[in-house]
Design a protein around this motif. Structure first.
Motif, PDB file in Angstrom:
ATOM      1  N   ILE A 108       0.831  -0.709  -0.190  1.00 24.29           N
ATOM      2  CA  ILE A 108       0.031  -0.260  -0.017  1.00 24.29           C
ATOM      3  C   ILE A 108       0.913   1.144   0.394  1.00 24.29           C
ATOM      4  N   MET A 109       0.732   2.223  -1.079  1.00 26.63           N
ATOM      5  CA  MET A 109       1.368   3.776  -1.537  1.00 26.63           C
ATOM      6  C   MET A 109      -0.101   4.158  -0.942  1.00 26.63           C
ATOM      7  N   GLY A 190       9.629   8.999   8.618  1.00 29.21           N
ATOM      8  CA  GLY A 190      10.971   9.166   9.159  1.00 29.21           C
ATOM      9  C   GLY A 190      10.211   8.422  10.446  1.00 29.21           C
ATOM     10  N   LEU A 191       9.524   9.652  11.062  1.00 32.72           N
ATOM     11  CA  LEU A 191       9.301   9.357  12.506  1.00 32.72           C
ATOM     12  C   LEU A 191       8.581   7.935  12.823  1.00 32.72           C
ATOM     13  N   LEU A 192       8.115   7.785  11.930  1.00 36.56           N
ATOM     14  CA  LEU A 192       6.982   6.148  11.667  1.00 36.56           C
ATOM     15  C   LEU A 192       7.644   5.529  11.445  1.00 36.56           C
ATOM     16  N   GLY A 193       9.068   5.467  11.107  1.00 32.47           N
ATOM     17  CA  GLY A 193       9.939   4.636   9.961  1.00 32.47           C
ATOM     18  C   GLY A 193       9.479   3.857   8.696  1.00 32.47           C
ATOM     19  N   LEU A 194       8.639   4.031   8.341  1.00 33.63           N
ATOM     20  CA  LEU A 194       7.915   3.657   6.971  1.00 33.63           C
ATOM     21  C   LEU A 194       8.783   4.394   5.962  1.00 33.63           C
ATOM     22  N   PRO A 195       9.207   3.861   4.815  1.00 35.54           N
ATOM     23  CA  PRO A 195       9.139   3.659   3.183  1.00 35.54           C
ATOM     24  C   PRO A 195       8.627   5.068   3.137  1.00 35.54           C
ATOM     25  N   ILE A 196       9.466   6.006   2.160  1.00 33.15           N
ATOM     26  CA  ILE A 196       8.769   7.172   1.316  1.00 33.15           C
ATOM     27  C   ILE A 196       8.896   7.100   0.162  1.00 33.15           C
ATOM     28  N   ALA A 197       7.993   7.322  -0.587  1.00 27.62           N
ATOM     29  CA  ALA A 197       7.407   7.590  -2.152  1.00 27.62           C
ATOM     30  C   ALA A 197       7.444   9.570  -2.540  1.00 27.62           C
ATOM     31  N   PHE A 198       8.611   9.966  -3.190  1.00 33.09           N
ATOM     32  CA  PHE A 198       8.802  10.647  -3.049  1.00 33.09           C
ATOM     33  C   PHE A 198       8.086  11.192  -5.200  1.00 33.09           C
ATOM     34  N   ALA A 199       7.183  11.814  -5.207  1.00 33.04           N
ATOM     35  CA  ALA A 199       6.738  12.417  -6.755  1.00 33.04           C
ATOM     36  C   ALA A 199       7.162  13.238  -7.882  1.00 33.04           C
ATOM     37  N   ILE A 200       8.880  12.890  -8.110  1.00 30.37           N
ATOM     38  CA  ILE A 200       9.261  13.831  -8.736  1.00 30.37           C
ATOM     39  C   ILE A 200       8.796  14.724 -10.858  1.00 30.37           C
ATOM     40  N   ILE A 201       8.283  15.922 -10.821  1.00 23.51           N
ATOM     41  CA  ILE A 201       7.600  15.538 -11.600  1.00 23.51           C
ATOM     42  C   ILE A 201       8.605  16.764 -12.478  1.00 23.51           C
ATOM     43  N   GLY A 202       8.457  17.965 -11.481  1.00 23.27           N
ATOM     44  CA  GLY A 202       8.872  18.743 -12.050  1.00 23.27           C
ATOM     45  C   GLY A 202      10.793  19.343 -11.850  1.00 23.27           C
ATOM     46  N   GLY A 203      11.070  20.332 -12.335  1.00 23.44           N
ATOM     47  CA  GLY A 203      12.571  20.522 -11.604  1.00 23.44           C
ATOM     48  C   GLY A 203      13.553  19.661 -11.845  1.00 23.44           C
ATOM     49  N   MET A 204      14.305  19.979 -10.848  1.00 25.46           N
ATOM     50  CA  MET A 204      15.675  19.185 -10.808  1.00 25.46           C
ATOM     51  C   MET A 204      15.229  17.802  -9.698  1.00 25.46           C
ATOM     52  N   PRO A 205      15.857  16.238  -9.946  1.00 24.64           N
ATOM     53  CA  PRO A 205      15.507  15.809  -8.857  1.00 24.64           C
ATOM     54  C   PRO A 205      16.334  16.106  -7.957  1.00 24.64           C
ATOM     55  N   ILE A 231      13.310   3.999  -0.087  1.00 25.51           N
ATOM     56  CA  ILE A 231      13.304   5.758  -0.649  1.00 25.51           C
ATOM     57  C   ILE A 231      12.836   5.220  -2.471  1.00 25.51           C
ATOM     58  N   ALA A 232      11.898   5.369  -1.710  1.00 19.06           N
ATOM     59  CA  ALA A 232      11.516   5.898  -4.030  1.00 19.06           C
ATOM     60  C   ALA A 232      10.896   6.793  -4.331  1.00 19.06           C
ATOM     61  N   THR A 233      11.501   6.792  -5.762  1.00 21.08           N
ATOM     62  CA  THR A 233      10.435   8.750  -6.861  1.00 21.08           C
ATOM     63  C   THR A 233       9.901   7.882  -7.467  1.00 21.08           C
ATOM     64  N   HIS A 234       8.912   8.845  -7.989  1.00 12.86           N
ATOM     65  CA  HIS A 234       8.154   8.073  -9.161  1.00 12.86           C
ATOM     66  C   HIS A 234       8.368   9.725  -9.947  1.00 12.86           C
ATOM     67  N   SER A 235       8.884   9.182 -11.274  1.00 15.13           N
ATOM     68  CA  SER A 235       9.118   9.838 -12.479  1.00 15.13           C
ATOM     69  C   SER A 235       8.158   9.562 -13.363  1.00 15.13           C
ATOM     70  N   HIS A 236       7.948  10.461 -14.444  1.00 16.08           N
ATOM     71  CA  HIS A 236       7.601  11.046 -16.048  1.00 16.08           C
ATOM     72  C   HIS A 236       8.669  10.703 -16.421  1.00 16.08           C
ATOM     73  N   GLY A 237       8.177  10.103 -17.773  1.00 17.77           N
ATOM     74  CA  GLY A 237       8.875   9.053 -18.629  1.00 17.77           C
ATOM     75  C   GLY A 237       8.567   8.022 -19.767  1.00 17.77           C
ATOM     76  N   PHE A 238       9.205   8.129 -20.773  1.00 15.93           N
ATOM     77  CA  PHE A 238       9.243   6.793 -22.349  1.00 15.93           C
ATOM     78  C   PHE A 238      10.740   6.506 -22.279  1.00 15.93           C
ATOM     79  N   ILE A 239      10.616   4.445 -22.457  1.00 14.67           N
ATOM     80  CA  ILE A 239      11.772   4.692 -23.354  1.00 14.67           C
ATOM     81  C   ILE A 239      10.940   3.484 -24.725  1.00 14.67           C
TER      82      ILE A 239
END
Length: 345
Positions: A108-109, A190-205, A231-239
């Motif tokens: 679950i995220m 961080g306080l809960l000790g849970l993994p985190i996912a950052f959505a990075i869809i603009g600017g510079m990671p 630690i995860a990141t979610h980023s737009h893209g295509f290959i």
């Protein structure tokens, strides 16, 4: 480092023809994508929850369960579950059911939701936006901790020594916190000790480095070992096979949908080709191009942020299904090996 796919199950108009894929077709395509992602060795497939006509993902756990029955190894997660407008009991039950069908591959995220359509749909007030998430996250974590639950809050009826079933195969069922860059979310995770996912869809990671540091410092202050946190990141893209062709293919659907969202949110200005091309640069937030280009950017992301999981959000606007499948194939067979080879050095 884990590498995978995330999607909102887009059903946006084709910029060239105006055709809109049906929700039913997009859902069936998603199952095909999960099967291929599993076959080519990707680690995770995530579906975001949305309640609007241009996305088909209102019930991620149901779609993921369809994929679970025909895959063997890939992990299956929401990306995200809008926990604030859902019931944590039902969220746990849906994903523990998915965990059983997949034999321990569900996650679950949980997020507060950057899209807010679900709040009026399920009868919640945006005035309670933050309080709802805090309370429901507390309940979700209590449910995964214990079969019998005793809990009382302000926005949901109390639970007095009641069991929640089925129990997950994994103990505990993984729960991630999703954030678009909010400092409060980073500290909470961080306080809960849970993994985190950052959505990075603009600017510079790399601009997310202070948030990663804040997350780790919060974890350490609560007695958690930062080196063990994911630690995860979610980023737009295509290959694609060719940089220029892939950039051309991905631009029109991306610009069309980004402009729709931009107008809704009052971002100001149009999403232009110049904006797009800048984001495709090495330090930009778009991961678009041939396998070597995308792999180089993922390696740089790992260097700058220390991520342990990378989600490529394939597609922002609707793309031809055969091209999506090819991008998934390249991510698994070309990009992931290049990244792992570079990191092993």
């Amino acid at each position: 480092m884990e590498i995978g796919i995330s999607t909102f199950l887009e059903t946006t108009p084709d910029p060239a023809t105006g055709r809109i894929m049906s929700h039913a077709e997009r859902l069936r395509n998603a199952v095909e994508e999960m099967v291929l992602a599993d076959q080519v060795g990707l680690d995770v497939y995530g579906i975001g929850e949305h309640h609007r006509p241009d996305y088909a993902g209102t019930a991620p756990a149901v779609v993921l369960a369809a994929g679970a029955a025909v895959t063997k190894r890939i992990r299956l997660t929401s990306a995200v579950t809008v926990l604030s407008s859902d019931d944590p009991v039902r969220v746990y039950q849906a994903f523990s059911t998915l965990d059983g069908i997949s034999n321990g591959r569900a996650e679950i995220m949980a997020g507060r939701g950057s899209f807010i359509e679900s709040f009026p749909l399920f009868g919640y007030s945006l005035d309670d936006y933050n309080e709802l998430f805090e309370e429901k996250l507390e309940l979700l974590l209590a449910i995964r901790e214990s079969e019998k639950v005793n809990w009382r809050g302000g926005h949901r009826p109390a639970i007095e020594n009641l069991g929640v079933y089925p129990r997950s195969v994994q103990n505990p069922l993984p729960v991630w916190i999703a954030s678009g860059g909010n400092t409060e979310s980073a500290v909470r995770a961080g306080l809960l000790g849970l993994p985190i996912a950052f959505a990075i869809i603009g600017g510079m990671p790399e601009q997310f480095a202070p948030l990663v540091d804040l997350y780790k410092r919060a974890a350490a202050s609560a007695g958690h070992d930062p080196s063990k946190l994911q630690i995860a990141t979610h980023s737009h893209g295509f290959i694609g096979d060719d940089n220029d062709r892939t950039a051309e293919l991905f631009y029109a659907p991306t610009a069309a949908q980004m402009n729709v969202i931009g107008r809704e949110r009052g971002w100001g200005g149009e999403y232009t080709r110049a904006t797009y091309d800048a984001a495709r640069s090495l330090r930009g937030a778009l991961y678009v191009g041939d396998p070597e280009t995308v792999a180089e950017k993922i390696v740089l992301l790992r260097k700058n942020l220390g991520v342990t999981r990378f989600f490529l959000h394939v597609n922002v606007g609707t793309m031809p299904h055969k091209e999506v499948l090819h991008a998934i194939e390249l991510l698994g067979t070309k990009v992931a090996p290049l990244v792992r080879q570079a990191l092993s050095k």
